[in-house]
Design a protein around this motif. Structure first.
Motif, short mmCIF file in Angstrom:
data_model
loop_
_atom_site.label_atom_id
_atom_site.label_comp_id
_atom_site.label_asym_id
_atom_site.label_seq_id
_atom_site.Cartn_x
_atom_site.Cartn_y
_atom_site.Cartn_z
N HIS A 49 9.22 -5.21 3.83
CA HIS A 49 9.59 -3.86 3.68
C HIS A 49 9.02 -3.25 2.02
O HIS A 49 8.88 -2.14 1.98
CB HIS A 49 11.16 -3.91 3.56
N ARG A 52 5.60 -2.56 2.35
CA ARG A 52 5.38 -1.22 3.13
C ARG A 52 5.67 -0.01 1.80
O ARG A 52 4.58 0.85 1.79
CB ARG A 52 6.47 -0.91 3.95
N LYS A 53 6.56 -0.28 1.06
CA LYS A 53 7.02 0.78 0.01
C LYS A 53 5.73 0.72 -0.93
O LYS A 53 5.41 2.03 -1.48
CB LYS A 53 8.17 0.52 -0.76
N HIS A 56 2.46 2.50 0.39
CA HIS A 56 2.65 3.82 1.18
C HIS A 56 1.82 5.07 0.71
O HIS A 56 1.90 5.11 -0.52
CB HIS A 56 4.21 4.16 1.38
N PRO A 57 1.35 5.71 1.36
CA PRO A 57 0.97 6.17 2.71
C PRO A 57 0.17 5.10 3.61
O PRO A 57 -0.16 5.50 4.82
CB PRO A 57 0.96 7.29 3.24
N ARG A 59 -1.59 1.60 5.01
CA ARG A 59 -1.38 0.46 5.70
C ARG A 59 -1.18 -0.78 4.66
O ARG A 59 -1.76 -0.41 3.58
CB ARG A 59 -2.16 -0.10 6.88
N LEU A 87 5.32 -1.85 11.41
CA LEU A 87 4.79 -1.71 9.98
C LEU A 87 3.27 -1.40 10.28
O LEU A 87 2.42 -1.05 9.48
CB LEU A 87 4.51 -2.87 9.41
N PRO B 243 -5.64 5.83 1.98
CA PRO B 243 -5.03 5.32 3.63
C PRO B 243 -6.12 5.73 4.54
O PRO B 243 -6.11 4.91 5.60
CB PRO B 243 -3.87 6.62 3.84
N TYR B 248 -3.45 11.46 6.40
CA TYR B 248 -3.65 11.16 4.89
C TYR B 248 -4.93 11.43 4.54
O TYR B 248 -5.40 10.31 3.77
CB TYR B 248 -2.71 10.29 4.27
N GLU B 284 4.93 10.22 -5.57
CA GLU B 284 5.07 10.03 -4.22
C GLU B 284 5.93 8.79 -4.25
O GLU B 284 5.89 7.96 -4.99
CB GLU B 284 3.79 9.78 -3.69
N SER B 285 6.54 8.63 -3.21
CA SER B 285 7.30 7.22 -2.68
C SER B 285 7.40 7.21 -1.20
O SER B 285 7.31 8.22 -0.54
CB SER B 285 8.63 7.12 -3.53
N TYR B 286 7.94 6.07 -0.93
CA TYR B 286 8.21 5.90 0.68
C TYR B 286 9.14 6.92 1.11
O TYR B 286 9.19 7.27 2.24
CB TYR B 286 8.66 4.27 0.84
#
Lengths: 306, 428
Positions: A49, A52-53, A56-57, A59, A87, B243, B248, B284-286
């Protein structure tokens, strides 16, 4: 001024999160081929998790590596596959069974056999085969006394071994991942988290967990102070106490042969957090693998365990 | 973190205090940590059972709480602590991280390591012995590493009949020494007995004359909110996020952990070392765009203009710019057992997210850390030695003085042959 004071206050979970994300990014930046060790347990779920953060954005810039003993709970495997697909991450599975078939390891014999120790060889082989130079793990320093001295960036020699007397000092935010050919690192972004922090974080972030962590009914056998789930790989022996439909849950999730259940009616996050806050036994108190000797963890770590 | 978490949940208001403990052998440091864990109800039954069993086996008179902090087998066998160990406990107000570092002279390195991330230092003295050489050394290191809060814990008060006079003598003596150290802004002295629990978590019944806080109360309430620099905007770029996805397509985010100041969308920024200026497009953040970010949070920043930025660059603001130089003056502590630092030696230098090569241009002096006297006739650093050097780097460093900002004023030196971390540095 008072307004300034409060607005820059950051609670302990946000600080731990920020630190872990920093370590994850540092690992991606300093190593050529990192991998994240993913077992389907709560710590590795939190790690994925956080990863992922962190990116982001985009992978994840590294695959998840699962060392499969072949003795996993089905719930864990189902959860793993679902989570990996959410994910959009790459999953690499290394099977202990393959190591056994290739004659790399010998399976323990008898009713109390565990594949826990064999995982080390499979893991080291997977690291060598895939040329991983850093493996991100969910280990925490509060888990066990040998881990209290573990570094964020833990250097392993070319045999995968950990030398507690020859570790690199870690200061400030500065992590030294330089290495010679053949050496690799284990990286532990959750080093400073406690079991309580992990649960609070899972709750505040709303992270889904495998159902094993919540109270359910299960047939268990009492063995060496632990309560093991009865399955094909754990069969009750003469003289052992069997309990049918015990109301239990798991505090940690690993190989079925050594992960003990605890009696619990905690069916949601709040009750689990309450239970953890008032727990009278350490988390690893349910792990049969740590009960083999007082220094069991230290011995396994030196050999290259997680 | 989500911002929509209900605020009635107490643990979301807990903050984090990191502290280090320093004491000489037999000052009772492990007993103190054990006492803090035990009296604040942060120990488990299985741990206590193991400790009771071991105490019995060793023939100890009391249940030896020091055993709670015991680490590796080698330590248990030799009865000493060999390295920095980290311990954790929490109360409803705060989570605590203890860097437990040994006090022997040969372990200055470990204390420096433990102190580098600490907000507070507990310096222990034995009430019978008072302030000794090692006490001064611990205070000096706490000051050098810019720890602003210090607790002078006068331990073993039970062995001096809980004497107020003795306590005051020791505090005065310590203050005389500490007045020469200017980073320590807040010093509290507490008379304790770690063995019996006086004034550690519970108020002592044996020292009515003491009106100050217990140790745990002080740890829970000491204000550390201003320990991070929220004035000078510093964002070392750690990783560039691209990304390469349809959604994006043109996204280019700079990921890192804020090392100082506050950043908001629309802020004018200067990228160092190139000096290009642009504005912050978004933070930016999740969870989505944020209104601001500040130390010590990790985030991702996007900019209005496309500028070539990579890991090791720093996003700053026009006000309070950082220094930029290839020649720096620094205090260092030498960490290596097998090698020594000498003039003209070359190393890798790691500073924020940047790594450069560095050569030692000059050794100014070393410090005798017991007397604080300068040593100018010996230019070689051996294990645990501290002093001032001049370094020249292969590329400019973007930095602040360590006094102003720990994150942008610190570095480590790495041996290019062994890859070992051989020194910790604090830029002057």
């Amino acid at each position: 001024m008072d307004e300034e004071r409060t607005s820059y206050q950051v609670n302990h979970l946000a600080q731990l999160e920020s630190e872990a994300i920093y370590i994850l990014r540092e690992t991606a930046a300093q190593f050529e081929r990192p991998a994240l060790l993913f077992s389907g347990g709560k710590d590795s779920i939190v790690m994925a998790h956080l990863a992922r953060k962190a990116f982001h954005p985009a992978r994840l810039p590294f695959p998840l590596l699962h060392v499969d003993t072949g003795h996993n709970f089905q719930e864990t495997l189902d959860y793993r596959d679902q989570y990996v697909s959410d994910l959009r991450a790459e999953l690499v599975v290394a099977y202990v069974q393959d190591s056994i078939d290739k004659g790399r390891v010998q399976e323990e014999k008898g009713p109390f056999a565990s594949r826990n120790k064999l995982q080390t060889v499979t893991l080291l082989d997977a690291i060598a085969d895939n040329q991983y130079d850093a493996c991100l793990g969910g280990g925490r320093r509060d888990e066990e006394k040998a881990r209290a001295k573990e570094r964020f960036f833990s250097h392993r020699d070319d045999f995968g071994q950990w030398d507690p007397k020859n570790q690199r000092p870690e200061l400030w935010n500065l992590f030294n991942g330089r290495k010679h050919h053949g050496e690799h690192f284990r990286v532990f972004p959750l080093s400073n988290w406690t079991e309580m922090d992990v649960w609070q974080y899972i709750k505040s972030e709303n992270i889904p967990l495998p159902s094993l962590y919540f109270s359910h009914q299960r047939d268990v056998v009492h063995r060496s102070g632990a309560m093991l789930a009865i399955s094909e790989v754990v069969t009750p022996q003469p003289g052992e106490r069997i309990e049918t439909s015990a109301v239990v849950r798991f505090r940690t999730i690993g190989d079925m042969t050594c992960t003990g259940a605890v009696y619990s009616e905690a069916a949601d996050m709040d009750t689990i957090i309450y239970e953890v806050a008032t727990a009278r036994q350490t988390e690893r108190g349910t792990r049969a693998d740590d009960k083999r000797s007082e220094t069991a963890m230290e011995d396994r770590k030196k050999e290259g365990y997680f | 973190m989500h911002t929509d978490i209900p605020i009635d949940e107490g643990y979301l208001h807990m903050d984090l205090l990191r502290f280090t403990t320093a004491g000489s052998v037999d000052d009772g440091k492990s007993t103190l940590i054990g006492r803090l864990l035990y009296d604040s109800k942060n120990t488990f039954e299985d741990q206590m059972e193991a400790v009771e069993a071991t105490s019995k086996k060793r023939g100890d008179e009391h249940v030896n709480l020091a055993l709670l902090t015991d680490g590796l087998r080698a330590e248990r066998e030799q009865g000493i602590t060999i390295d920095v160990a980290y311990r954790y406990f929490a109360t409803p107000k705060r989570k605590f991280i203890i860097a437990d570092t040994p006090g022997h002279i040969q372990y200055t390195r470990n204390m420096v390591t433990g102190a580098s991330t600490a907000n507070l230092a507990i310096i222990l003295v034995d009430a019978r012995l008072g302030v000794i050489e090692q006490t001064c050394r611990h205070a000096f290191i706490a000051d050098l590493l810019r720890i602003r809060h210090v607790i002078l814990a006068v331990n073993k008060m039970d062995l001096v009949d809980y004497s107020e006079k003795r306590f005051n003598e020791i505090v005065d003596e310590f203050k005389r020494f500490a007045s020469r150290l200017d980073n320590i802004v807040d010093m509290v002295a507490i008379p304790i007995s770690a063995l019996h629990g006086d004034n550690v978590v519970d108020k002592s019944k044996n020292m009515d004359w003491y009106e100050g806080p217990t140790m745990l109360y002080h740890l829970e309430t000491v204000y550390i909110g201003s320990d991070h620099n929220h004035v000078d905007a510093r964002f070392p770029v750690q990783w560039v996020i691209r990304p390469h996805s349809d959604e994006y397509h043109d996204f280019r985010g700079y990921a890192g952990r804020v090392a100082g100041g506050v950043f908001r969308p629309g802020d004018e920024v200067v990228v160092q070392p190139s000096g290009f200026t642009t504005k912050i497009k978004a933070i930016e953040s999740y969870e989505g765009p944020q209104e601001s970010t500040f130390a010590p949070l990790s985030c991702t920043i996007t900019l209005e203009d496309e500028i070539d930025i990579s890991r090791g660059d720093m996003i700053t603001k026009p006000n309070n710019p950082p220094k930029k130089d290839q020649e720096i003056e620094a205090m260092i502590c030498w960490f290596s057992e097998s090698t020594q630092l000498s003039p003209n030696a070359k190393y890798y230098l790691r500073h924020t997210t940047k790594e450069v090569k560095a050569v030692v241009k000059d050794v100014r002096y070393k410090v005798n850390i017991n007397t604080l006297h300068k040593i100018e006739d010996d230019k070689t650093f051996r294990l645990n030695e501290i002093g001032r050097i001049t370094l020249r780097t292969s590329a400019p460093l973007i930095y602040d003085s360590y006094r102003r900002n720990r994150a942008t004023g610190s570095f480590i030196l790495i041996d290019s042959l062994t890859n070992e971390t051989v020194a910790a540095g604090m830029i002057l």
